[in-house]
Design an enzyme around this catalytic site. Structure first.
Site, PDB file in Angstrom:
ATOM      1  N   TYR A   1       1.110  -1.018  -0.012  1.00 34.65           N
ATOM      2  CA  TYR A   1      -0.268  -0.293   0.009  1.00 34.65           C
ATOM      3  C   TYR A   1       1.700   0.764  -0.133  1.00 34.65           C
ATOM      4  O   TYR A   1       1.415   1.554   1.241  1.00 34.65           O
ATOM      5  CB  TYR A   1      -0.487   0.058   1.552  1.00 34.65           C
ATOM      6  CG  TYR A   1      -2.079   0.944   1.034  1.00 34.65           C
ATOM      7  CD1 TYR A   1      -2.142   2.135   0.385  1.00 34.65           C
ATOM      8  CD2 TYR A   1      -2.646   1.283   2.973  1.00 34.65           C
ATOM      9  CE1 TYR A   1      -3.001   3.269   0.198  1.00 34.65           C
ATOM     10  CE2 TYR A   1      -3.633   2.681   2.758  1.00 34.65           C
ATOM     11  CZ  TYR A   1      -4.132   2.955   2.011  1.00 34.65           C
ATOM     12  OH  TYR A   1      -4.427   4.384   2.191  1.00 34.65           O
TER      13      TYR A   1
ATOM     14  N   LYS B   1      -1.459  -0.966  -4.326  1.00 33.76           N
ATOM     15  CA  LYS B   1      -2.515  -0.046  -3.993  1.00 33.76           C
ATOM     16  C   LYS B   1      -1.787   0.993  -3.954  1.00 33.76           C
ATOM     17  O   LYS B   1      -0.992   1.355  -3.194  1.00 33.76           O
ATOM     18  CB  LYS B   1      -3.245  -0.017  -2.990  1.00 33.76           C
ATOM     19  CG  LYS B   1      -4.533   1.187  -2.973  1.00 33.76           C
ATOM     20  CD  LYS B   1      -5.241   1.343  -1.444  1.00 33.76           C
ATOM     21  CE  LYS B   1      -5.892   2.541  -1.719  1.00 33.76           C
ATOM     22  NZ  LYS B   1      -6.480   2.432  -0.498  1.00 33.76           N
TER      23      LYS B   1
END
Length: 299
Positions: free
Chosen positions: A133, A161
């Site tokens: 992330y 992400k």
């Protein structure tokens, strides 16, 4: 490979350490009814760093039970303590989650060699596949492109992400995908969802999908099908929501406050915020009501 819309759901709260259980049930059913492809809990939109470990575990257990395998549940395990990240990952696996999400530890600044070593040590201890992330505004550290390339060599790491809103960086990551064809590259900022999918990304972790899940699912599907006209029209709706609801408040917390306030106005869940933040007051709440009316958003 994970594709599509995976909303980072808000954490419905009644007080500092109490879940709004009925609100969570309604929220999960709301986003599932919108056709989402997964659910992400304990992310930024879920206010994870402000929640006790006890409450995080309750949220994991209840969400997995509510979803009941209909879509994958992704659980954020970001922590400043290595062992706490491992413990949360183990609990997520025992509760029925399908994947984990990890941002860099967010207190001490990390060099790239240190960050890579951290991931190399952590990933083998995790019982589920791991998404990285990239959230440099909140962690002070970016997963640099070379670090991501090295992470792709670890079989347990299955995607990333990106919430940097840096499309040059995103394009550089797309160029790495031939190295791991089944790797998932997801975008955080919903304003970039259409563009990122059209250019080779695999979907979005979009906060607005808490509120209008079907809009983001339809936008993803239009972009994936390269239906430019339909995608442009849906993208305009996303931008309209972003430039109205997310700007009701004055501070960076306004996005989460706006989403929670709107969900409360729709009767889905409470809008209590984890401290140090507080819910919108009446003046701001009235502006949210006007935005919902303008956008024709109803329960």
């Amino acid at each position: 490979m994970m594709r599509g819309i995976i909303p980072p759901i808000v954490t419905p709260l009644r007080s500092r350490d109490e879940l709004d259980v009925e609100g969570l049930e309604r929220l999960v059913q709301h986003v599932l009814a919108g056709g989402v492809h997964g659910i992400f809990i304990l992310g930024t939109t879920g206010e994870a760093p402000g929640l006790s470990y006890r409450l995080r575990r309750e949220l994991i257990e209840r969400t997995c039970r509510l979803v009941a395998g209909r879509v994958p549940v992704l659980v954020g395990i970001t922590d400043t303590a290595f062992v706490e990240a491992v413990h949360m990952a183990q609990f997520a696996a025992e509760s029925g989650a399908q994947a984990l999400v990890l941002a860099p530890p967010y207190y001490f600044p990390n060099s790239q060699p240190e960050l890579l070593e951290y991931v190399q040590h952590l990933a083998p201890e995790l019982p589920l596949p791991l998404f990285l992330y990239n959230m440099p505004t909140h962690t002070k550290t970016i997963f640099e492109v070379e670090t991501v390339r090295r992470a792709m060599d670890m079989p347990n790491i299955v995607g990333l992400k990106d919430s940097s809103a840096n499309m040059v960086y995103f394009h550089q990551l797309i160029r790495l995908l031939p190295q791991r064809p089944q790797w998932s590259l997801l975008v955080g900022p919903e304003e970039l969802l259409a563009e990122s999918v059209l250019l080779g990304g695999h979907g979005g972790v979009c906060g607005g999908a808490n509120l209008r899940p079907r809009l983001y699912v339809d936008l993803y599907e239009a972009a994936h099908a390269r239906d430019f006209e339909h995608a442009a029209a849906l993208h305009a709706e996303v931008i309209h929501l972003s430039t109205t609801l997310y700007r009701v408040g004055r501070h960076s917390s306004a996005i989460i406050k706006g989403l929670k306030c709107a969900l409360r106005e729709l009767g889905i869940c409470d809008d209590f915020m984890a401290e140090p933040f507080h819910r919108f007051r009446e003046e701001e709440r009235e502006r949210v009501r006007k935005v919902l009316a303008e956008l024709k958003i109803t329960a």
